[in-house]
Design a protein around this motif. Sequence first.
Motif, PDB file in Angstrom:
ATOM      1  N   LEU A  92     -17.552 -20.571   0.389  1.00  0.00           N
ATOM      2  CA  LEU A  92     -16.838 -19.738   1.360  1.00  0.00           C
ATOM      3  C   LEU A  92     -17.517 -20.319   2.957  1.00  0.00           C
ATOM      4  O   LEU A  92     -18.511 -20.049   3.039  1.00  0.00           O
ATOM      5  N   LEU A 106     -17.728 -19.706   6.587  1.00  0.00           N
ATOM      6  CA  LEU A 106     -17.488 -18.678   7.451  1.00  0.00           C
ATOM      7  C   LEU A 106     -17.394 -19.388   8.960  1.00  0.00           C
ATOM      8  O   LEU A 106     -18.187 -20.472   9.095  1.00  0.00           O
ATOM      9  N   GLY A 150     -11.888 -20.469   3.331  1.00  0.00           N
ATOM     10  CA  GLY A 150     -12.279 -19.545   4.262  1.00  0.00           C
ATOM     11  C   GLY A 150     -11.657 -18.184   4.467  1.00  0.00           C
ATOM     12  O   GLY A 150     -11.116 -17.793   3.547  1.00  0.00           O
ATOM     13  N   ALA A 151     -11.728 -17.492   5.576  1.00  0.00           N
ATOM     14  CA  ALA A 151     -10.828 -16.193   5.477  1.00  0.00           C
ATOM     15  C   ALA A 151      -9.578 -16.455   5.430  1.00  0.00           C
ATOM     16  O   ALA A 151      -8.556 -15.547   5.035  1.00  0.00           O
ATOM     17  N   LEU A 196      -8.877 -16.403   1.072  1.00  0.00           N
ATOM     18  CA  LEU A 196      -9.647 -15.644   0.231  1.00  0.00           C
ATOM     19  C   LEU A 196      -9.204 -15.600  -1.357  1.00  0.00           C
ATOM     20  O   LEU A 196     -10.202 -15.061  -2.320  1.00  0.00           O
ATOM     21  N   ILE A 227     -22.111 -18.672  -0.455  1.00  0.00           N
ATOM     22  CA  ILE A 227     -21.819 -18.417   0.852  1.00  0.00           C
ATOM     23  C   ILE A 227     -22.880 -19.171   1.656  1.00  0.00           C
ATOM     24  O   ILE A 227     -24.131 -18.748   1.771  1.00  0.00           O
ATOM     25  N   PRO A 251     -19.475 -10.327   8.586  1.00  0.00           N
ATOM     26  CA  PRO A 251     -18.241 -11.133   8.439  1.00  0.00           C
ATOM     27  C   PRO A 251     -16.812 -10.180   8.499  1.00  0.00           C
ATOM     28  O   PRO A 251     -17.078  -8.806   8.519  1.00  0.00           O
ATOM     29  N   VAL A 278     -13.065 -10.414   4.276  1.00  0.00           N
ATOM     30  CA  VAL A 278     -14.172 -11.137   3.552  1.00  0.00           C
ATOM     31  C   VAL A 278     -15.170 -10.431   2.617  1.00  0.00           C
ATOM     32  O   VAL A 278     -15.336 -10.791   1.596  1.00  0.00           O
TER      33      VAL A 278
END
Length: 318
Positions: free
Chosen positions: A12, A14, A43-44, A63, A74, A85, A89
Motif C-alpha cells: 500500500l 501512501l 494506493g488509495a 484499494l 504498509i 490516512p 484507506v
Amino acid sequence: MSASRLRRVAVLVLEGAKPLDVGIPAQVFTTRASMPYEVRLCGAAPGLVSGGDGLSYHVAHGLEALAWADLVFIPGYRFPDREDPPPAVVQALVAAHDRGARLAAISTGAFALAATGLLDGRRATTHWHYTRALAAKHPLVRVDENVLFVDEGSVLTSAGAASGIDLCLHILRGDLGVAASNHAARRLVAAPYRSGGQAQYVPRSVPEPLGERFAATREWALHRLGEPLTLDILARQAAVSPRTFSRRFVEETGYTPMQWVMRARIDLARELLERSERSVEQIATDVGLGTGANLRTHFQRILGTTPSEYRRTFTRGE
C-alpha cells in the motif's frame, strides 16, 4: 505451512511513501518461480502517488487490492504524526484484517496501522525517531522502541527501512521455512536472520571494530554448529574476555551467546528437515545437539512443535 499455495501480497503506497520502504517488500516477495507470491502495488486509487525524497509512484491498483491480498505491507511515509490516512484507506485495512489478511507495517507505516485501532493493547515498533510520537498519538499502543520488529500474529511492525528486510525474512521463514528465507537473504546480500528483539542501533560506546569482530565470530560459529561451542570458545575466537563477549553479544543480537548458538542449531535442523531425508537422530548429531531426544526438547521449547510434525508441515502438499 505448505510452500505450494500462491500467496497474494499488496504493498500500500501512501502519499509521501519512502522509496526503500516501498521497494523492500516489493523486491523480497517479487513474483518468481522460487517464490510462491504475487505482488501488487496499490494506493488509495490507481494512478500517480507523490512519494517522499523526490520520487513518485505509478500504482496500477486501488484499494480493491487489499480485498484481494493475504498479506498487506504498509511502507513508511513522511510526516506520519501530522494526520491519519484517508478514512477509506483505514476502513480498507480493517476490512482486510477482518477477513484474515496479515498487516505488516514498515517504519512509519505503523502510524497508518495504528489509525485502524488494530494495534491497541498490542506491542508495536516504528523508526526510533518516531517512537515517542507514535506513543503520544496512539496511547493504547504498547510502543517498544528497542526492537527491530514485532510480530503480533495478524499485525506486524518494524523499525527503520533496513528492519523491513528483517521483517520480510521473518515472514518468509514462517511461510516457507528457513531454506527459502536464507535463499532470499543471499539474493538480497542481507543477513540471514536478525532477531526481532535486537536493538534498533548499537550504542555509540561500542567500538565499530568490536561489532565487526563479533559478526566474524558468528559466521565462524555457523560453520561449526556440529562441534562443541561454549562461551569460552566463542570469546577466545573473538579475542575478548568471556564477560565482555557475553555483554556485547546481547547488545548486538538480543540473545546471550548460548541462546544464539541454540537457535542457530535449531535453524540448521529446520533446514535439514525441510531439504533432506536424514533422520531426526542424524540431524541432531549434525547440528551439535547429540541425540534426537535433545533435539526434540529444544525444538518443542523454541518452536512449539516436534521435528517430525515440522517436516510434515513443509512436505505436505508438495
